[in-house]
Design a protein around this motif. Structure first.
Motif, PDB file in Angstrom:
ATOM      1  N   PHE A   1      57.286  39.368   3.731  1.00 58.66           N
ATOM      2  CA  PHE A   1      55.795  39.166   3.368  1.00 58.66           C
ATOM      3  C   PHE A   1      55.463  37.460   4.188  1.00 58.66           C
ATOM      4  CE2 PHE A   1      55.487  42.924   1.126  1.00 58.66           C
ATOM      5  CZ  PHE A   1      56.547  43.119   0.554  1.00 58.66           C
ATOM      6  N   VAL A   2      54.525  37.622   5.044  1.00 53.39           N
ATOM      7  CA  VAL A   2      54.628  36.570   5.916  1.00 53.39           C
ATOM      8  C   VAL A   2      52.744  35.275   4.411  1.00 53.39           C
ATOM      9  CG1 VAL A   2      53.737  35.431   7.515  1.00 53.39           C
ATOM     10  CG2 VAL A   2      54.930  37.243   7.711  1.00 53.39           C
ATOM     11  N   SER A   3      53.050  34.780   3.618  1.00 54.96           N
ATOM     12  CA  SER A   3      51.619  34.293   3.130  1.00 54.96           C
ATOM     13  C   SER A   3      50.488  33.960   4.230  1.00 54.96           C
ATOM     14  CB  SER A   3      52.132  33.254   2.245  1.00 54.96           C
ATOM     15  OG  SER A   3      52.702  32.155   2.945  1.00 54.96           O
ATOM     16  N   SER A   4      50.953  33.618   5.544  1.00 53.04           N
ATOM     17  CA  SER A   4      50.187  33.160   6.120  1.00 53.04           C
ATOM     18  C   SER A   4      49.193  34.012   7.316  1.00 53.04           C
ATOM     19  CB  SER A   4      50.138  32.651   7.320  1.00 53.04           C
ATOM     20  OG  SER A   4      50.888  33.303   8.325  1.00 53.04           O
TER      21      SER A   4
ATOM     22  N   SER B   1      53.674  42.377   6.843  1.00 46.88           N
ATOM     23  CA  SER B   1      53.038  42.290   6.065  1.00 46.88           C
ATOM     24  C   SER B   1      52.539  41.052   5.498  1.00 46.88           C
ATOM     25  CB  SER B   1      53.571  43.350   4.742  1.00 46.88           C
ATOM     26  OG  SER B   1      52.592  43.691   3.834  1.00 46.88           O
ATOM     27  N   SER B   2      50.658  40.519   5.072  1.00 49.24           N
ATOM     28  CA  SER B   2      50.747  40.215   4.322  1.00 49.24           C
ATOM     29  C   SER B   2      51.407  40.006   2.967  1.00 49.24           C
ATOM     30  CB  SER B   2      48.970  40.474   4.499  1.00 49.24           C
ATOM     31  OG  SER B   2      48.514  39.619   3.034  1.00 49.24           O
ATOM     32  N   ASP B   3      51.106  38.897   2.015  1.00 49.89           N
ATOM     33  CA  ASP B   3      51.434  39.157   0.048  1.00 49.89           C
ATOM     34  C   ASP B   3      50.643  39.667  -0.037  1.00 49.89           C
ATOM     35  OD1 ASP B   3      50.141  36.815   0.843  1.00 49.89           O
ATOM     36  OD2 ASP B   3      52.234  35.295   0.044  1.00 49.89           O
ATOM     37  N   ALA B   4      49.500  39.626  -0.076  1.00 47.89           N
ATOM     38  CA  ALA B   4      48.251  39.727  -1.159  1.00 47.89           C
ATOM     39  C   ALA B   4      48.370  41.436  -1.889  1.00 47.89           C
ATOM     40  CB  ALA B   4      47.244  40.128   0.056  1.00 47.89           C
ATOM     41  N   ALA B   5      48.037  41.325  -2.873  1.00 46.31           N
ATOM     42  CA  ALA B   5      48.903  42.864  -3.532  1.00 46.31           C
ATOM     43  C   ALA B   5      48.553  43.903  -3.290  1.00 46.31           C
ATOM     44  CB  ALA B   5      47.833  42.830  -5.327  1.00 46.31           C
ATOM     45  N   ARG B   6      46.669  43.912  -2.445  1.00 52.75           N
ATOM     46  CA  ARG B   6      46.777  45.235  -1.721  1.00 52.75           C
ATOM     47  C   ARG B   6      47.783  46.112  -0.761  1.00 52.75           C
ATOM     48  NH1 ARG B   6      42.624  41.578  -1.381  1.00 52.75           N
ATOM     49  NH2 ARG B   6      41.596  41.603   0.849  1.00 52.75           N
ATOM     50  N   THR B   7      48.138  44.869   0.030  1.00 54.80           N
ATOM     51  CA  THR B   7      48.833  44.742   1.217  1.00 54.80           C
ATOM     52  C   THR B   7      50.343  45.394   0.830  1.00 54.80           C
ATOM     53  OG1 THR B   7      47.755  42.563   2.155  1.00 54.80           O
ATOM     54  CG2 THR B   7      49.314  44.264   3.809  1.00 54.80           C
TER      55      THR B   7
ATOM     56  N   SER C   1      65.284  48.300   2.507  1.00 56.00           N
ATOM     57  CA  SER C   1      64.672  46.752   2.716  1.00 56.00           C
ATOM     58  C   SER C   1      65.446  45.801   2.856  1.00 56.00           C
ATOM     59  CB  SER C   1      63.332  47.167   2.480  1.00 56.00           C
ATOM     60  OG  SER C   1      62.686  48.590   2.246  1.00 56.00           O
ATOM     61  N   VAL C   2      64.912  44.919   3.760  1.00 56.45           N
ATOM     62  CA  VAL C   2      65.723  43.444   3.591  1.00 56.45           C
ATOM     63  C   VAL C   2      64.192  42.957   3.264  1.00 56.45           C
ATOM     64  CG1 VAL C   2      66.465  41.703   4.605  1.00 56.45           C
ATOM     65  CG2 VAL C   2      67.964  43.693   4.804  1.00 56.45           C
ATOM     66  N   ILE C   3      63.641  42.160   2.294  1.00 58.12           N
ATOM     67  CA  ILE C   3      62.303  41.408   1.921  1.00 58.12           C
ATOM     68  C   ILE C   3      62.496  40.327   1.675  1.00 58.12           C
ATOM     69  CG2 ILE C   3      61.157  41.634   0.204  1.00 58.12           C
ATOM     70  CD1 ILE C   3      61.248  45.158  -0.179  1.00 58.12           C
ATOM     71  N   CYS C   4      61.437  40.060   2.332  1.00 52.42           N
ATOM     72  CA  CYS C   4      61.584  37.673   2.159  1.00 52.42           C
ATOM     73  C   CYS C   4      60.055  37.718   2.124  1.00 52.42           C
ATOM     74  CB  CYS C   4      61.898  36.950   3.149  1.00 52.42           C
ATOM     75  SG  CYS C   4      64.046  37.723   3.648  1.00 52.42           S
ATOM     76  N   ASN C   5      60.164  36.602   1.792  1.00 56.56           N
ATOM     77  CA  ASN C   5      58.538  36.052   1.076  1.00 56.56           C
ATOM     78  C   ASN C   5      59.137  34.792   2.151  1.00 56.56           C
ATOM     79  OD1 ASN C   5      57.085  37.805  -0.662  1.00 56.56           O
ATOM     80  ND2 ASN C   5      59.233  37.233  -1.956  1.00 56.56           N
ATOM     81  N   SER C   6      57.621  34.215   2.601  1.00 58.92           N
ATOM     82  CA  SER C   6      57.612  33.248   3.937  1.00 58.92           C
ATOM     83  C   SER C   6      56.283  32.673   3.832  1.00 58.92           C
ATOM     84  CB  SER C   6      58.140  34.250   5.283  1.00 58.92           C
ATOM     85  OG  SER C   6      58.962  34.751   5.701  1.00 58.92           O
ATOM     86  N   ALA C   7      56.220  31.148   3.724  1.00 57.31           N
ATOM     87  CA  ALA C   7      55.643  30.370   4.172  1.00 57.31           C
ATOM     88  C   ALA C   7      55.035  30.071   5.620  1.00 57.31           C
ATOM     89  CB  ALA C   7      55.161  29.349   3.135  1.00 57.31           C
ATOM     90  N   VAL C   8      54.350  30.515   6.314  1.00 58.36           N
ATOM     91  CA  VAL C   8      54.061  29.778   7.432  1.00 58.36           C
ATOM     92  C   VAL C   8      52.951  28.877   7.845  1.00 58.36           C
ATOM     93  CG1 VAL C   8      54.468  30.721   9.682  1.00 58.36           C
ATOM     94  CG2 VAL C   8      55.061  32.311   7.823  1.00 58.36           C
ATOM     95  N   SER C   9      54.015  27.914   8.600  1.00 60.86           N
ATOM     96  CA  SER C   9      52.588  27.323   9.204  1.00 60.86           C
ATOM     97  C   SER C   9      52.136  27.929  10.112  1.00 60.86           C
ATOM     98  CB  SER C   9      53.188  25.534  10.298  1.00 60.86           C
ATOM     99  OG  SER C   9      52.972  24.733  10.318  1.00 60.86           O
ATOM    100  N   LEU C  10      50.590  27.483  10.651  1.00 57.54           N
ATOM    101  CA  LEU C  10      49.914  28.017  11.450  1.00 57.54           C
ATOM    102  C   LEU C  10      49.659  26.576  12.691  1.00 57.54           C
ATOM    103  CD1 LEU C  10      46.664  28.056   8.820  1.00 57.54           C
ATOM    104  CD2 LEU C  10      48.806  30.247   9.920  1.00 57.54           C
TER     105      LEU C  10
ATOM    106  N   MET D   1      51.237  44.332   8.935  1.00 59.97           N
ATOM    107  CA  MET D   1      50.301  44.923   8.101  1.00 59.97           C
ATOM    108  C   MET D   1      48.800  43.568   7.334  1.00 59.97           C
ATOM    109  SD  MET D   1      52.427  47.483   6.154  1.00 59.97           S
ATOM    110  CE  MET D   1      51.062  47.754   4.872  1.00 59.97           C
ATOM    111  N   GLY D   2      48.189  43.272   7.584  1.00 53.91           N
ATOM    112  CA  GLY D   2      47.147  42.342   7.164  1.00 53.91           C
ATOM    113  C   GLY D   2      46.056  42.752   6.786  1.00 53.91           C
ATOM    114  N   HIS D   3      44.948  41.851   7.592  1.00 52.87           N
ATOM    115  CA  HIS D   3      43.119  42.129   7.123  1.00 52.87           C
ATOM    116  C   HIS D   3      42.428  42.299   7.798  1.00 52.87           C
ATOM    117  CE1 HIS D   3      44.985  41.266   2.297  1.00 52.87           C
ATOM    118  NE2 HIS D   3      45.254  40.440   3.415  1.00 52.87           N
ATOM    119  N   ASN D   4      40.865  42.885   7.944  1.00 50.75           N
ATOM    120  CA  ASN D   4      40.009  42.289   8.440  1.00 50.75           C
ATOM    121  C   ASN D   4      39.535  40.913   8.483  1.00 50.75           C
ATOM    122  OD1 ASN D   4      39.751  44.171  10.875  1.00 50.75           O
ATOM    123  ND2 ASN D   4      38.394  45.685  10.110  1.00 50.75           N
TER     124      ASN D   4
END
Length: 223
Positions: free
Chosen positions: A130-133, A103-109, A3-12, A166-169
């Protein structure tokens, strides 16, 4: 291949390039899931509109055993880990294997994804960001669907035909409902399988708009 894995902080900030006004007509969803024999990874002609598939997966059930942890840092529960195994195998059986995972960067995700990759080799081969937003946007009423469009169009390429977010409700449930025009319920480790067509992901979103994606089914650990 890994996998190519990146952490990304994204503007809203507001998104315009693949945005369309919502279609408020409600459509019945189809719960029939079919395999598709599509050649992946090949260059696509500019004149060809192809099937594009979007998986919206809510993370598996998390643990509340350690109350001192931040919500962002909570791990999966034992049952959540078991559900992640079941859902990964179900996706493999149906042939819905993403080439791109956002994917969300939360631990459970992250833990949900890790378990799924341990079960299905093709998920290891997918490109991962991994998209922090994704963690925060899911709590904002009415904003998740548009934000998912923006991020997908940013990271996708025309040759990628299946993407998993992958994310959250409540945001993931809301986005699945807005895209399909149906009322979608996503419990933990449930995935909505959505499909439309387009020469690119931008075109797919512009053509389908809100309400125009076909809901092919809901994958559940118990199914």
């Amino acid at each position: 291949m890994h996998s190519v894995i990146c952490n990304s902080a994204v503007s809203l900030s507001p998104y315009h390039s693949c945005r369309r006004k919502p279609n408020r007509l409600r459509a019945k969803s189809s719960l029939l899931v079919q395999k598709q024999d599509t050649q992946l990874g090949e260059p696509l002609s500019d004149s060809v509109s192809v099937s594009r598939r979007l998986i919206l997966l809510r993370h598996a059930k998390s643990s509340w055993d350690n109350r001192s942890l931040r919500d962002h840092d909570r791990p999966l529960s034992k049952s959540g880990k078991e559900d992640a195994v079941r859902v990964s195998r179900r996706l493999q059986q149906l042939g819905w294997i993403p080439e791109l995972i956002l994917s969300s960067d939360a631990a459970r995700t992250k833990e949900t994804l890790k378990i799924m990759q341990e079960q299905v080799q093709e998920l290891v081969e997918a490109e991962v960001h991994f998209v922090s937003s994704f963690y925060s946007i899911a709590a904002m009423d009415g904003q998740t669907a548009e934000h998912l469009q923006k991020i997908i169009c940013r990271y996708s390429r025309d040759e990628i035909l299946t993407i998993m977010c992958m994310g959250h409700n409540r945001g993931w449930e809301e986005a699945a409902s807005m895209f399909s025009g149906a009322t979608v319920e996503l419990k933990t480790c449930n995935a909505a399988l959505l499909e439309t067509a387009g020469k690119s992901w931008d075109e797919a979103f512009a053509t389908a708009g809100f309400g125009g994606w076909k809901l092919q089914g809901i994958i559940k650990p118990s199914s």
